[in-house]
Design an enzyme around this catalytic site. Structure first.
Site, mmCIF file in Angstrom:
data_model
loop_
_atom_site.group_PDB
_atom_site.id
_atom_site.type_symbol
_atom_site.label_atom_id
_atom_site.label_comp_id
_atom_site.label_asym_id
_atom_site.label_seq_id
_atom_site.Cartn_x
_atom_site.Cartn_y
_atom_site.Cartn_z
ATOM 1 N N ASP A 14 0.716 -1.268 0.052
ATOM 2 C CA ASP A 14 -0.176 -0.041 -0.049
ATOM 3 C C ASP A 14 1.054 1.296 -0.113
ATOM 4 O O ASP A 14 1.713 1.309 -0.650
ATOM 5 C CB ASP A 14 -0.881 0.015 1.268
ATOM 6 N N TYR A 46 -3.315 10.478 -1.142
ATOM 7 C CA TYR A 46 -4.288 10.394 -2.207
ATOM 8 C C TYR A 46 -4.468 11.470 -3.004
ATOM 9 O O TYR A 46 -4.933 11.391 -4.160
ATOM 10 C CB TYR A 46 -5.634 10.064 -1.535
ATOM 11 N N HIS A 68 -4.792 -7.811 0.875
ATOM 12 C CA HIS A 68 -4.055 -6.451 1.075
ATOM 13 C C HIS A 68 -3.330 -6.339 2.278
ATOM 14 O O HIS A 68 -2.284 -5.696 2.179
ATOM 15 C CB HIS A 68 -5.152 -5.287 1.014
#
Length: 382
Positions: free
Chosen positions: A186, A305, A358
């Site tokens: 991630d 982000y 994940h």
């Protein structure tokens, strides 16, 4: 170096005040779960988000059965430290070896995770080795802005992953490590890529996720790779609205989630359910979300982000020439297809697993640790 950390790393013990804990429980108790609907019923499906039943049951468990103090005690059972790095107080768990040739490895989490993800792996390391024969120095930081490294963000500029990478490199250097290996998925995977490309001290990286956008045609892939890609493509169709919100309207979602623990539970809990192959234990999920709540860190955790989904595309990632390893887990959101990775990194080790998603360190700590140990033997040439 010695197993004793330098004096600039101060021992740390987590202790949420009774006042803060009481306020949290009162607010959670008063929070309302919305009414049932077709979509939030069990028939709505995984892609609709958390169900009414899950949120109702989990609220009750969080309020009446979850033992925060026991989780706090577990966290404090590990060696925790705080170090000031560029005016930021960086928290980390550190398992230091007594061996002079021990290999430093920094394990970096992502969103919506925290250092909590790596505690099962740390427990495995502690069971397998004593400090006298530990082959590694294991460093597990809370990334800047996240949970116990949340000292607030800068007010004169937006924080970037390059900033975080620089601080992680400085942390390792300040700990006395002239060279080290990075590991992550991630956001942690993006940070590993930056460290590998831009910092000499980072000599190799091991990943369990790396953003890959150019995959080979299905005709060139194995069946398990095609299945992993189909899973990923379905997620991209239905599961990325949160990322657009983080990247383009971070203020709005931050104010919403900082106002109410039940809202935070729904927003983050969904990810642990949807992004995992097998949902992690509820205590692990709630410990992570509790840390987010008590530290009010959410606004600072969404900075990456804005780079990835905020309109301006990030700089193209250069080919990573340093030794790179990868652990393939089938339910990863960006599956590490070997042929694709080989066009982007110097891939010297690639390991396939038949289960896991994940949150690899939390879901499959034994497999991840085994992969990292195998990779380190190949990559560490000092």
């Amino acid at each position: 170096m010695s197993h004793t950390p330098p004096s600039c790393a101060k021992p740390f013990s987590l202790d949420i005040s009774e006042e803060d804990y009481s306020d949290f429980k009162q607010l959670l108790k008063a929070s309302k779960v919305g009414p049932p609907s077709y979509e939030n019923g069990e028939q709505g499906g995984r892609w609709c988000g958390v169900t009414h039943k899950w949120l109702t049951d989990t609220k009750d468990y969080w309020l009446n059965k979850f033992d925060w103090r026991a989780q706090e005690k577990r966290i404090n059972s590990f060696p925790n430290f705080i170090m000031e790095v560029e005016d930021c107080n960086i928290h980390f768990v550190g398992l230091f070896s007594e061996k002079r040739d021990a290999i430093p490895i920094v394990f970096m989490h992502g969103w919506p995770g925290s250092f909590i993800e790596f505690l099962p792996l740390c427990e495995l390391v502690q069971k397998k080795y004593k400090a006298a024969d530990l082959p590694y120095h294991i460093i597990v930081p809370s990334l800047p802005g996240y949970t116990l490294s949340n000292t607030g963000g800068p007010t004169d500029k937006s924080w970037t992953m390059e900033d975080t990478s620089r601080l992680m490199n400085t942390l390792m250097k300040n700990l006395g490590f002239d060279q080290y290996i990075g590991q992550g998925g991630d956001v942690g995977g993006f940070l590993c890529a930056i460290l590998s490309a831009k910092f000499d001290a980072c000599v190799a990286v091991h990943l369990n996720m790396l953003g890959i956008y150019n995959y080979p045609e299905n005709s060139e892939l194995e069946d398990f790779e095609i299945e992993a890609l189909e899973y990923s493509r379905e997620w991209h169709k239905t599961g990325t609205a949160y990322a657009q919100e983080h990247g383009t309207r971070p203020n709005t979602i931050s104010f919403v989630l900082n106002s109410n623990p039940l809202a935070l539970l729904a927003w983050i809990g969904e990810k642990f359910i949807e992004w995992s192959d097998e949902t992690p234990h509820l205590d692990a999920i709630l410990t992570n979300i509790s840390l987010y709540w008590f530290t009010s860190c959410f606004p600072y955790t969404v900075y990456p982000y804005s780079q990835l989904f905020g309109g301006s595309p990030p700089e193209p990632r250069p080919f990573l020439s340093k030794p790179t390893g990868f652990s393939f887990f089938p339910k990863e959101l960006y599956p590490g297809i070997k042929k694709a990775l080989e066009t982007q990194v110097n891939l010297i080790d690639w390991q396939k697993h038949d289960k896991g998603g994940h949150f690899a360190a939390l879901e499959e700590p034994e497999a991840l640790l085994k992969d990292v140990e195998g990779f380190v033997k190949k990559a560490w040439k000092v």
